[in-house]
Every structure is written in C-alpha cells, then in structure tokens.
Write an enzyme that holds these catalytic residues in place. Structure first.
Site, mmCIF file in Angstrom:
data_model
loop_
_atom_site.group_PDB
_atom_site.id
_atom_site.type_symbol
_atom_site.label_atom_id
_atom_site.label_comp_id
_atom_site.label_asym_id
_atom_site.label_seq_id
_atom_site.Cartn_x
_atom_site.Cartn_y
_atom_site.Cartn_z
ATOM 1 N N ARG A 195 -10.326 4.411 -0.810
ATOM 2 C CA ARG A 195 -9.902 3.463 0.238
ATOM 3 C C ARG A 195 -10.178 4.115 1.597
ATOM 4 N NH1 ARG A 195 -5.777 2.224 -3.852
ATOM 5 N NH2 ARG A 195 -5.555 -0.021 -4.032
ATOM 6 N N GLU A 235 -11.822 -9.956 -5.306
ATOM 7 C CA GLU A 235 -10.374 -9.973 -5.078
ATOM 8 C C GLU A 235 -9.905 -11.260 -4.425
ATOM 9 O OE1 GLU A 235 -9.205 -6.590 -2.678
ATOM 10 O OE2 GLU A 235 -10.968 -6.752 -1.408
ATOM 11 N N ARG A 267 -15.183 2.395 -0.724
ATOM 12 C CA ARG A 267 -15.030 1.038 -0.206
ATOM 13 C C ARG A 267 -15.091 1.080 1.309
ATOM 14 N NH1 ARG A 267 -9.586 -2.082 -1.396
ATOM 15 N NH2 ARG A 267 -8.626 -0.646 0.084
ATOM 16 N N ASN A 276 -4.949 -6.501 -7.257
ATOM 17 C CA ASN A 276 -3.768 -6.622 -6.381
ATOM 18 C C ASN A 276 -3.914 -7.855 -5.492
ATOM 19 O OD1 ASN A 276 -3.315 -4.107 -7.454
ATOM 20 N ND2 ASN A 276 -4.052 -3.017 -5.652
ATOM 21 N N ASP A 277 -5.062 -7.934 -4.828
ATOM 22 C CA ASP A 277 -5.279 -9.099 -3.968
ATOM 23 C C ASP A 277 -5.645 -10.332 -4.790
ATOM 24 O OD1 ASP A 277 -4.677 -8.362 -1.326
ATOM 25 O OD2 ASP A 277 -6.451 -7.092 -1.268
ATOM 26 N N ARG A 286 1.833 -10.265 -1.374
ATOM 27 C CA ARG A 286 2.149 -9.027 -2.088
ATOM 28 C C ARG A 286 3.092 -8.121 -1.305
ATOM 29 N NH1 ARG A 286 -3.688 -5.795 -1.849
ATOM 30 N NH2 ARG A 286 -2.517 -3.928 -2.333
ATOM 31 N N HIS A 345 0.815 -1.211 0.000
ATOM 32 C CA HIS A 345 0.000 0.000 0.000
ATOM 33 C C HIS A 345 0.845 1.256 0.000
ATOM 34 C CE1 HIS A 345 -3.268 -2.796 0.774
ATOM 35 N NE2 HIS A 345 -3.938 -1.912 0.068
ATOM 36 N N CYS A 400 -10.277 -2.130 -10.208
ATOM 37 C CA CYS A 400 -9.732 -1.023 -9.422
ATOM 38 C C CYS A 400 -8.350 -1.335 -8.880
ATOM 39 C CB CYS A 400 -10.679 -0.628 -8.291
ATOM 40 S SG CYS A 400 -10.904 -1.949 -7.099
HETATM 41 C C1 PEP Z 1 -6.922 -4.721 -4.757
HETATM 42 O O1 PEP Z 1 -6.720 -5.640 -3.954
HETATM 43 O O2 PEP Z 1 -6.696 -4.813 -5.984
HETATM 44 C C2 PEP Z 1 -7.429 -3.425 -4.273
HETATM 45 C C3 PEP Z 1 -7.790 -2.473 -5.109
HETATM 46 O O3 PEP Z 1 -7.463 -3.232 -2.939
HETATM 47 P P1 PEP Z 1 -6.167 -2.897 -2.076
HETATM 48 O O4 PEP Z 1 -5.009 -2.696 -3.006
HETATM 49 O O5 PEP Z 1 -6.452 -1.673 -1.288
HETATM 50 O O6 PEP Z 1 -6.026 -4.122 -1.248
HETATM 51 MG MG MG Z 2 -7.527 -5.489 -1.944
#
Ligand code: PEP
Ligand code: MG
Length: 537
Positions: free
Chosen positions: A293, A427, A329, A450-451, A461, A188, A498
């Site tokens: 977020r 995700e 979110r 991402n997740d 990650r 993050h 996203c």
């Molecule tokens: C994701 O997981 O792709 C996402 C947008 O949420 P975050 O990166 O905040 O976990």
């Molecule tokens: Mg996420």
C-alpha cells in the site's frame, strides 16, 4: 480489576502497561491571567521544550528514514523561531491578558488559515506544519505528552480512535496491542494492526484513568482486563506461553509448499504498508508481496515524497525480496487516508469521493512521479504495478497511455527498466461486472474484497455501527470473486485476492475451488492460511 469486551481485530495475547493515547483537545480554554510576564515566560519555556523534542525527533528520523525526510523537524524548529508567529503569541497574551495555550492556539489557527489560502502549493502545504508545531506547544503547555512518542517501554495503546496516519508514525517495536473505542473492523487502522500482527480490539468502553496501569488484551476472546489480580495475570502468562507455542508450531510450515492434498497449488503473498514490514514478510515465509500500500509512504511524510525517496523505498523492497514478485499499488489516498499537504476538500461521501486513481488521473504530476520511481525500481527485482479503484476500461486506457509515456521517457533518458506486469484491483462492482473487458487490457487482477464488500453491500467500512451488517461472506461478494476469476482465466491472466477476506481460513477451500491463483494476506496470516491450504482436499 476491570474487564471490558470489544470486537476482535487480531488474535493473540498481550500483557503490559497501558498508555492512554489522547489527541490534543483542539478547543483550548480561554482563561484570564493575572501575570502577563509570567505567562510569556511559560510560553518561552514551552517553545524551548518543543525545540528540544524536535531535535530528538530529527536525530531519530536521520537514522530511520534519512536526511531528506528528517529535515522536516528542522523546518518545524525554524518555524517556531519565526518573528511574526512569536510576536502574535506575545501580543495576544499581553493585549488580552489571557493564557499562553489560548494565544498559541489562536496564532496557529490564524497562520494555518493564511497559508491554506495561498495559491502556491508549497505554502498551502505549510498550513499543516503550522498546525503541527502549534499542537506541540499547546500539548507541552497543558502538561501533555507528545502523541507519536510512546515512550521507551512496550505498551498497550488505548485510544478513542486512531487515524492511519497516527498509527504509522508509532514506533512499532514498542506496541504490544491496540484498544480503541471507535473505529471499524475494516478500517485501515485495523488493517495496520493485522499487518503488525499485534492483538487489537475495537468498540471498547475505554477510560483515561487506566493510563499507566497493567492491562491484558485477549485478542481471542475480545477482552481487555485492567489491573488484573495475580491469579489472572499468571493464567494469562500461561495463555501467552501457549499462544507462543502454537505460533512456534506454525513455524514448522516454513519452507513448505502451499499445496492441497490433491496437489492444487496457490501463491501466498503478503500485504505491507512500508519497507519496515519486510522483516515480518521474510519471517513468515511469504512467496512475494501481493499488495504494497504505497500511500503509507505519503501518509508518513510531511510533504509529497520525491521521485528519489520513492525510488529508494521501492528499490529496497524489490531488492530485499530477491527475485520474488512485489506488487506495488499506486497511490490510494483519500477517504480515511488523509495527508494534510494534499489539500483535499472535506467531502460528504469520502468513500465515494475524490480518491485513489481519481486523484492520480486528475493530478498527473503526482502520478507520473510515482510511476517514474516504480519503473526505475523495476530494474532491481521482480516488480509489478497495480492500480486501485478502477471502474472502467476507459480509465485503464488513460492509465496505460500515461504509463507508456513514462516508460518511453525513461528509456530516452537511458534508464534501465524491468519487465513490469501491470494489473488492476477489482474493488468496485463496476470493475467486477466489466472484468471480461478489463481482462483484455491488463496482466492480472487483484480483488480488493474490503472495498468490493463495502460497495457491493452499500456499507461504509469506516462505520463501526454497520459492522454487524458487514457480512464478509455475503453470496453477492463470493459470486463476484468467482466471476472475476473465471473472466481472468478466460483471457489468460491470473487473479488473486488482496483484501482481508483472503486470510479467512473458513473460505480457503472455496477460494481454491474457484481457482484463485494467489491470496495476499497480512504477514502474520501466511502460515495459518498455508496450514488451511495443506489441510484442504
Ligand atoms: C481492498 O479494498 O480490499 C484493499 C485491499 O484495499 P484497501 O483495504 O487498502 O482499501
Ligand atoms: Mg481498497
């Protein structure tokens, strides 16, 4: 002159002074001293300096975040005046004949533990405050600089690692670039650097002696140059000018449609973490906000943000965006996003742990407060809500029951609410595989790549060592995206991305072919993606 290579997080060029950002060392040394009275005086002056700093912070916060949020700095100043705390420091110095740093650290540890063991949630949360004031005094005694204050001139921050909670507290207008030794490309903190649109590198072999020297961060080539010679400095001034010119060219795309040569359209929205990112959203001509977020509001605070505080933040965002869609979110805290006052246990597998919707469903008072604030703010614009880390239809049913009850309660109270779309993030592989069923329950899908990548590839990650294995273009992830989009459309709802992959212009054409309806990216990526869309067939 020294040149170090790192991994690129965000492109661009920055030239400026380096500020070495070090976390206060928790292992304070225990040193015998000869003059106990002098040591007590040293403690008393450090305390006075801490109170002065807290007063400055209070004034600054008052202007930036309002009286309620600023109040914490007054509370900290009052805690420093606490008789028991001061008596304990004095006692340790005099009875053991040891240094003030150690006496303060020891007192802080004892008091923090005492608060943490109290049953009352309010007092439990004070444990983090005690740690905070203790750290401040220890830093002053050791001649350090308060970390979140990064000085008046814009700087390149060089650090071992940065937690999201540290990054959000920095004054963004003073940040030229980030360089860290640790951290992963998908963390993050990396995402925050992209949101701020500043050059950033990770995996750089950093050195504390660079503090105060001139540095160049080349976010295109993944280079940090320390103490450059005049010739190199001049060439980078030119490179920066060329970079600014390219950015200027992209400005011509402002106001233009996100449409391919054959006429296919897609929505391009922005990801944000704070109302202060709104300027970048408007400046880059985003069509809406695809991911706010909201947990960053919690990370910046010293205690649970109240319904009113959250309402004001959400209202500001929807009002500023006019009638454009703002997808907020709900709280996605846990894993790398930690706020001390939540009192979350240390876990062996935090990414697979107690986080996001799992916290909201088991601590409904937190969830209900946020939902009340969101629905209240919905009357002031085009607000949509999405829920993170979903794994089952059952969870969505539980969420819907709580959300309906909150809406009903607000209506009973005579509070106006808007027409709110409610969607889920896809995700987890479970959500992707169940997307045909989930689509019947919600208004939209937003794919958190991402997740989704982390869980599909079984790659943490946060672990920089695994970056080489983290294949963002892995066919398994792309198949999931296609499948989720198809399932959304079959049920008559829309689907977007996203996660960071949405900004990958090598995939823009493929996403368009899959029929995605929306891509939500960091504000600085809107215009480059618009360019890719307009160049696509
Ligand atoms: C994701 O997981 O792709 C996402 C947008 O949420 P975050 O990166 O905040 O976990
Ligand atoms: Mg996420």
């Amino acid at each position: 002159m020294e040149v170090r290579i790192g991994k690129k997080i965000f492109s661009g060029v920055a030239v400026g002074k380096i500020r070495f950002y070090s976390k206060t060392d928790n292992c304070v040394e225990r040193v015998k001293i000869a003059d106990v009275n002098a040591e007590i005086d040293r403690y008393e002056s450090a305390k006075q300096e801490a109170v002065r700093q807290l007063n400055v912070l209070y004034e600054k916060a008052l202007v930036e975040v309002g009286e309620t949020n600023a109040e914490i700095f007054n509370v900290h100043a009052m805690m420093l005046d606490d008789d028991d705390y001061n008596e304990s420091v004095h006692n340790i110095i005099t009875s053991q004949g040891i240094n003030a740093e150690y006496a303060v650290a020891k007192t802080g540890d004892n008091f923090a533990e005492m608060f943490a063991n109290m049953s009352d949630d309010y007092f439990k949360a004070r444990s983090a405050d005690v740690k905070d004031i203790t750290q401040r005094v220890v830093t002053i005694l050791s001649g350090g600089i308060e970390n979140s204050e990064i000085g008046d001139e814009p700087v390149i921050i060089v650090a071992e690692d940065l937690a999201p909670s540290e990054t959000v507290q920095m004054d963004k207008s003073k940040l030229l670039a980030f360089v860290t030794r640790l951290g992963s490309a998908n963390s993050h903190t990396a995402i925050l650097a992209r949101t701020m649109g500043i050059p950033a590198l990770i995996g750089v072999d950093i050195c504390e002696e660079w503090n105060g020297k001139i540095g160049i961060v080349d976010g295109y080539e993944g280079k940090l140059i320390v103490d450059p010679d005049m010739e190199l400095l001049e060439s980078y001034f030119k490179k920066k000018a060329a970079d600014d010119e390219q950015k200027q060219l992209l400005q011509n795309l402002k106001g233009k449609e996100n449409v391919t040569k054959s006429g296919q359209k897609i929505n391009l929205y922005a990801n944000i973490g704070n109302p202060s990112d709104l300027a970048a959203v408007l400046d880059n001509d985003a069509g809406g906000i695809g991911l706010f977020r909201s947990e960053f509001l919690y990370l910046e605070a010293e205690d649970y943000p109240t319904e009113e505080e959250q309402f004001q933040a959400y209202k500001k965002v929807v009002e500023t965006m006019g009638g454009k869609k703002v997808i907020i979110r709900t709280l996605d805290i846990g894993a790398d996003k930690q706020a001390g006052y939540f009192g979350l246990d240390k876990e062996d597998n935090p990414a697979l742990g107690y986080r996001a919707i799992r916290i909201c469903l088991t601590r409904p008072e937190i969830f209900r407060t946020q939902l009340r604030a969101l629905f209240r703010a919905s009357a002031y614009g085009n607000l949509a809500i999405m829920y993170p880390m979903i794994i089952s239809v059952n969870e969505v049913k539980q969420i819907k029951a709580i959300s309906s009850a909150v809406k009903e309660e607000l209506v009973q109270e005579g509070i106006k609410i808007g027409n709110v779309e409610e969607g889920v993030m896809i995700e987890t592989p479970a959500a992707a595989l169940m997307s045909d069923e989930l689509a019947k329950e919600v208004d939209f899908f937003s794919i958190g790549t991402n997740d989704l990548t982390q869980y599909t590839l079984a790659i943490d990650r946060q672990n920089a060592k695994l970056d080489p294995f983290y294949d963002a273009h892995h066919p398994a992830v792309l198949r999931f995206i296609k499948m989720v989009t198809e399932n959304a459309h079959k049920a008559g709802i829309w689907a977007g991305i996203c996660g960071e992959l949405g900004a990958d212009t090598d995939l823009t054409e493929e996403f368009l072919k899959m029929g995605l309806d929306e891509l939500s990216v960091s504000p600085g990526c809107i215009l480059p993606v618009r360019k890719a869309v307009r160049e696509a067939e």
